[in-house]
Write an enzyme that holds these catalytic residues in place. Structure first.
Site, PDB file in Angstrom:
ATOM      1  N   GLU A   1       0.311  -1.005  -0.177  1.00  0.00           N
ATOM      2  CA  GLU A   1      -0.110   0.017   0.164  1.00  0.00           C
ATOM      3  C   GLU A   1       0.286   1.324   0.223  1.00  0.00           C
ATOM      4  O   GLU A   1       0.346   2.436   1.036  1.00  0.00           O
ATOM      5  CB  GLU A   1      -0.300  -0.243   0.854  1.00  0.00           C
ATOM      6  CG  GLU A   1      -1.952  -1.152   0.835  1.00  0.00           C
ATOM      7  CD  GLU A   1      -3.139  -0.602   1.978  1.00  0.00           C
ATOM      8  OE1 GLU A   1      -3.542  -0.283   3.052  1.00  0.00           O
ATOM      9  OE2 GLU A   1      -3.984  -1.885   1.896  1.00  0.00           O
TER      10      GLU A   1
ATOM     11  N   GLU B   1      -5.457  -8.691  -0.175  1.00  0.00           N
ATOM     12  CA  GLU B   1      -6.399  -7.798   0.892  1.00  0.00           C
ATOM     13  C   GLU B   1      -7.705  -7.648   0.347  1.00  0.00           C
ATOM     14  O   GLU B   1      -8.483  -6.975  -0.414  1.00  0.00           O
ATOM     15  CB  GLU B   1      -5.615  -6.829   1.633  1.00  0.00           C
ATOM     16  CG  GLU B   1      -4.098  -6.483   2.094  1.00  0.00           C
ATOM     17  CD  GLU B   1      -4.560  -5.502   2.892  1.00  0.00           C
ATOM     18  OE1 GLU B   1      -5.278  -5.319   4.049  1.00  0.00           O
ATOM     19  OE2 GLU B   1      -2.490  -5.463   3.377  1.00  0.00           O
TER      20      GLU B   1
END
Length: 511
Positions: free
Chosen positions: A173, A292
């Site tokens: 991320e 995720e």
């Protein structure tokens, strides 16, 4: 409510269902590791401190691959802290989750756990506070046979053979301002490309995942992917995608349609990746690592972080999942399967305690949350080739996504055994009659109709005191009449219809 219609034909192939779609995620966050997969002194723990009850549930869940050690945690993590004698390992501040990391559980313990669980490890490297050198050191430690300082160090630590890690995430991320070492797309793309190129010099057999957007709602979404892939396309095998769906606003109709958003997210990432591939004259198509995803009551997180100081392994976002949440998770799995031609890896976050299908009590039992069941059943029966399904039927209105189909489906055909699994979600608040046309697959009989339904209490949860409150149940097995099946899908339900050949295939004797 009018009947829904669905035709299934083996000619409408999407792609084989990759077993890596049924992945999970173990991060040093909350009690996922300490008190989750690892708890020395627990009644079920083995001599290495691994909880056998959690291992048993992991195998039952059908997990294929597990991403480790993060997540946000990895962006300030020093992997060397988690190897060697436990007594010599440093205690560090974990900036991601405001905890003290003891490093009692590290790389070697995770690899031991993964082997016991029968899962493939998926390692993430720190590209937040670290870079190329540290990624190469980690790869040398895990994958090089011996004869170098770090590979020989692994052998000294008890792992004579290389771990042979095949899947690697290039950071986590990095588009997010919350990330330690957050970077622009150009900064990250260049670093990821150089790291990938160097890692493949050590081990060209590995597969690499570049960081995509940490959510479809990010202001840089799509532009981030395009820029990152212009740097990395020729060096990586996957672009990542992350998404979570928060039920906290009480908009249940929209929550039940969350897969509409996931479907659009996948389509848009694929379009962006293919655009960059065309621009760079690349024939190879990248796949998505959806590493995720889950339902997450995310609005509760900040209060959890604000109310305490620096402590070890606190209880953090241990969401109690409802029957409705299980239906949503089942629908998200249907969406991942439907895109089997472009989804190569997927990891539900996380495995134990932290927004997880498995919950535990320190020193006490482990139990299955409601979301455990659609995952386990899908992993068990989605074997073979995914078939395209285009159901027709009723719709319903949502505040977030407008008018959406009440029914979402996918089918998986096992050509080896002849078995067919049809997964269907009824998102609406009314029962939906479904007419199935199976004439393209003659000679099938229905074996079972299994459902996880919200029923009379959509907010029901499984707890330590009542761990079976939300559980799969078998409905009446429908009849197959001339290749046609009629079945009633309960309101707000996830369903699995299993079909097998009437006559078992007889294999020719060797001779």
């Amino acid at each position: 409510m009018p009947n829904a219609q669905l035709t299934i034909d083996p000619a409408f192939r999407v792609a084989p269902a990759d077993r890596r779609i049924f992945g999970s995620f173990v991060e040093h966050m909350g009690r996922c590791v300490y008190g989750g997969v690892y708890e020395p002194g627990h009644p079920t723990a083995d001599r290495r401190g691994l909880r056998r009850d959690v291992l048993d549930l992991t195998r039952e869940l059908g997990v294929s691959v597990v991403r480790y050690p993060g997540g946000n945690f990895v962006s300030s993590y020093r992997w060397e802290d988690g190897i060697g004698p436990v007594g010599d390992r440093p205690r560090r501040l974990d900036l991601a989750w405001k905890t003290i990391e003891t490093n009692e559980f590290g790389l070697d313990e995770f690899m031991t756990w993964a082997a016991e669980a029968g899962v493939e490890p998926m390692m993430a490297v720190n590209l937040g506070t670290r870079g190329v050198t540290e990624a190469l050191d980690l790869l040398e430690y895990t994958n090089h046979p011996g004869g170098t300082r770090l590979s020989d160090l692994r052998r000294e630590h008890g792992a004579e053979q290389p771990y042979g890690v095949r899947l690697w995430c290039l950071g986590n991320e990095m588009d997010g301002p919350w990330q330690v070492g957050h970077k622009t797309a150009d900064e990250y793309g260049r670093l990821a490309a150089e790291t990938a190129r160097a890692m493949k010099m050590i081990d060209p057999s590995i597969s690499l995942v570049a960081c995509g957007s940490s959510g479809r709602g990010m202001p840089t979404f799509a532009a981030w992917e395009a820029t990152v892939l212009e740097h990395t396309y020729e060096h990586v095998d996957y672009i990542s995608a992350h998404t979570y769906y928060d039920p906290s606003d009480g908009d249940r109709a929209s929550l039940l349609a969350s897969a509409v958003d996931m479907d659009a997210f996948i389509t848009e990432v694929v379009a962006t990746a293919d655009y960059v591939g065309a621009k760079l004259r690349q024939k190879r198509k990248l796949k998505i690592s959806f590493d995720e995803w889950n339902v997450w009551y995310q609005s509760r997180l900040q209060s959890d972080l604000d109310r305490r100081g620096w402590v070890e392994a606190p209880a953090l976002i241990e969401d109690d999942y409802t029957a409705v949440d299980a239906v949503v998770v089942g629908d998200l799995l249907i969406t991942l399967l439907r895109h089997a031609d472009r989804i190569g890896v997927a990891c539900q976050a996380q495995l134990a305690n932290v927004i997880a299908p498995i919950r535990t009590r320190n020193g006490g039992p482990a139990w299955r949350q409601s979301i455990f069941h659609p995952f386990a059943l899908t992993a068990r029966y989605a074997r073979g080739t995914v078939l395209r399904t285009e159901p027709t039927g009723p719709t319903y209105e949502t505040r977030r996504y407008g008018d959406v189909p009440a029914l979402d489906t996918v089918a998986v055909h096992d050509e080896e055994t002849g078995a067919l699994a049809v997964f269907a979600v009824n998102r609406s608040s009314q029962d939906v009659p479904l007419d199935l046309d199976l004439r393209g697959l003659p000679g099938l009989r229905a074996e079972a109709h299994t459902t996880v339904a919200a029923g009379t209490d959509p907010d029901a949860t499984n707890t330590e005191a009542d761990p079976q409150r939300v559980t799969p149940r078998n409905l009446a097995t429908p009849a197959v009449d001339g290749g046609r099946v009629s079945v009633l899908l309960p309101a707000t339900s996830w369903n699995l219809l299993r079909f097998v050949p009437v006559v078992a295939r007889v294999r020719a004797a060797k001779g």
